[in-house]
Design a protein around this motif. Structure first.
Motif, PDB file in Angstrom:
ATOM      1  N   ALA A 164     -70.805  47.240  47.607  1.00  9.21           N
ATOM      2  CA  ALA A 164     -70.124  47.323  46.787  1.00  9.21           C
ATOM      3  C   ALA A 164     -68.782  46.919  46.876  1.00  9.21           C
ATOM      4  O   ALA A 164     -68.408  46.523  46.088  1.00  9.21           O
ATOM      5  CB  ALA A 164     -69.767  49.463  46.384  1.00  9.21           C
ATOM      6  N   THR A 165     -68.457  46.761  48.372  1.00  6.28           N
ATOM      7  CA  THR A 165     -66.742  46.138  48.420  1.00  6.28           C
ATOM      8  C   THR A 165     -66.298  45.087  48.179  1.00  6.28           C
ATOM      9  O   THR A 165     -65.825  44.854  46.709  1.00  6.28           O
ATOM     10  CB  THR A 165     -66.199  46.064  49.853  1.00  6.28           C
ATOM     11  N   CYS A 166     -67.392  44.614  47.591  1.00  6.97           N
ATOM     12  CA  CYS A 166     -68.016  42.727  47.482  1.00  6.97           C
ATOM     13  C   CYS A 166     -68.447  42.250  46.383  1.00  6.97           C
ATOM     14  O   CYS A 166     -67.817  41.917  44.941  1.00  6.97           O
ATOM     15  CB  CYS A 166     -68.706  41.653  48.152  1.00  6.97           C
ATOM     16  N   HIS A 167     -69.260  43.481  45.186  1.00  6.97           N
ATOM     17  CA  HIS A 167     -70.367  43.406  44.318  1.00  6.97           C
ATOM     18  C   HIS A 167     -69.932  43.761  43.515  1.00  6.97           C
ATOM     19  O   HIS A 167     -70.538  44.027  42.013  1.00  6.97           O
ATOM     20  CB  HIS A 167     -71.574  43.318  44.992  1.00  6.97           C
ATOM     21  N   LEU A 168     -69.199  45.408  43.410  1.00  7.45           N
ATOM     22  CA  LEU A 168     -68.449  45.972  42.487  1.00  7.45           C
ATOM     23  C   LEU A 168     -67.188  46.438  42.732  1.00  7.45           C
ATOM     24  O   LEU A 168     -66.794  47.385  43.675  1.00  7.45           O
ATOM     25  CB  LEU A 168     -69.006  47.745  43.104  1.00  7.45           C
ATOM     26  N   PRO A 169     -66.218  45.050  42.765  1.00  2.00           N
ATOM     27  CA  PRO A 169     -64.856  45.320  43.361  1.00  2.00           C
ATOM     28  C   PRO A 169     -64.084  46.016  42.601  1.00  2.00           C
ATOM     29  O   PRO A 169     -64.325  47.153  41.570  1.00  2.00           O
ATOM     30  CB  PRO A 169     -64.524  43.694  43.527  1.00  2.00           C
ATOM     31  N   ARG A 170     -62.911  46.687  43.078  1.00  2.24           N
ATOM     32  CA  ARG A 170     -61.485  47.557  42.776  1.00  2.24           C
ATOM     33  C   ARG A 170     -60.746  46.900  41.574  1.00  2.24           C
ATOM     34  O   ARG A 170     -60.419  45.398  41.570  1.00  2.24           O
ATOM     35  CB  ARG A 170     -60.986  48.009  43.793  1.00  2.24           C
ATOM     36  N   THR A 171     -60.350  46.793  40.520  1.00  4.48           N
ATOM     37  CA  THR A 171     -59.693  46.499  39.790  1.00  4.48           C
ATOM     38  C   THR A 171     -58.600  47.489  39.456  1.00  4.48           C
ATOM     39  O   THR A 171     -57.884  46.417  38.843  1.00  4.48           O
ATOM     40  CB  THR A 171     -61.042  46.594  38.097  1.00  4.48           C
TER      41      THR A 171
END
Length: 256
Positions: A164-171
């Motif tokens: 998730a760190t890479c594919h659902l990045p923090r915005t």
């Protein structure tokens, strides 16, 4: 009282009393319970008060608007946005695990909605379906070591690097209600292409620009889930160094 009412409303074949007890136990120590989000918040239709056995993403959207909106823009959710049936792993082009082929992509496919455990959603949920080399070799990577070293329920530690760190990045952060909440882009395809988007949105949060570009543009390294340092050396950076060396040796620059 509410749990008893819901328990009696459920068909006997849907969930046993023992399973209901387990669900209640997980909910009681969850973030939902701490914020007074109870059974009726998701399982009761707001206008008719009718019982909803399987709440959809629309139930989640009433509180988690941004995560759901971005989820609907990615491959996992776009069919729902277009009014089609949910995506299933059987429709995927990548290799998927046989036991997961009929799973329907929705919020509760990745999240245990009763425990709200984001550790499960960060890696385990992905590996429940994905059976490609990149996914399967994550557990052998340095990123996985960081995740295991900081594994803290109910969410990964701040230095963890998960799927998730890479594919659902923090915005960014949402402080509109007086609290600080990390916003997550749930569009699972946003950082895939072009590849330099992954570099800008994710890789450079930890790595230098040259290391990041040399990694993301090496297809074999990507396939192996970055299990070693990059061997690729992009000519672009050599050209930039040569140009900087030439610029710094310019007499007009020295005079300044």
């Amino acid at each position: 009282m509410l749990l008893m009412a819901i328990g009696t409303a459920l068909p006997a074949e849907a969930v046993s009393e023992s399973e209901l007890d387990q669900i209640t136990e997980r909910w009681q120590i969850s973030v939902h319970a701490l914020n007074e989000v109870n059974c009726a918040s998701c399982h009761q239709e707001s206008e008719s008060n009718a019982f909803v056995a399987n709440p959809s993403y629309e139930s989640c959207q009433s509180c988690h608007e941004d995560p759901v909106d971005t989820f609907l823009l990615g491959k996992h959710g776009i069919r729902l946005l277009e009014g089609e049936s949910p995506l299933t792993p059987a429709m995927a082009r990548l290799p998927m695990k046989h036991d997961a082929l009929t799973k329907e992509m929705n919020c509760n496919t990745c999240h245990d909605v009763h425990s709200v455990d984001t550790v499960q959603a960060a890696v385990d949920a992905c590996l429940t379906c994905h059976n490609d080399t990149h996914s399967l070799t994550y557990e052998n990577s340095k990123h996985a070591e960081l995740f295991l070293a900081t594994k803290e329920l109910p969410r990964p530690g701040p230095t963890a690097v998960t799927c998730a760190t890479c594919h659902l990045p923090r915005t960014g952060f949402d402080q509109s209600d007086g609290t600080t909440l990390v916003k997550v882009n749930h569009n699972n395809t946003y950082t895939l292409k072009p590849q330099d988007r992954m570099v800008g949105e994710v890789c450079m949060n930890c790595h230098g620009v040259e290391y990041a570009f040399n990694s993301i543009f090496d297809p074999e390294l990507v396939k192996a889930n970055f299990d070693r340092p990059p061997a690729l050396s992009l000519e672009t950076f050599d050209m930039m160094r040569a140009a900087e060396k030439l610029r710094s040796g310019n007499p007009s620059d020295e005079a300044e």
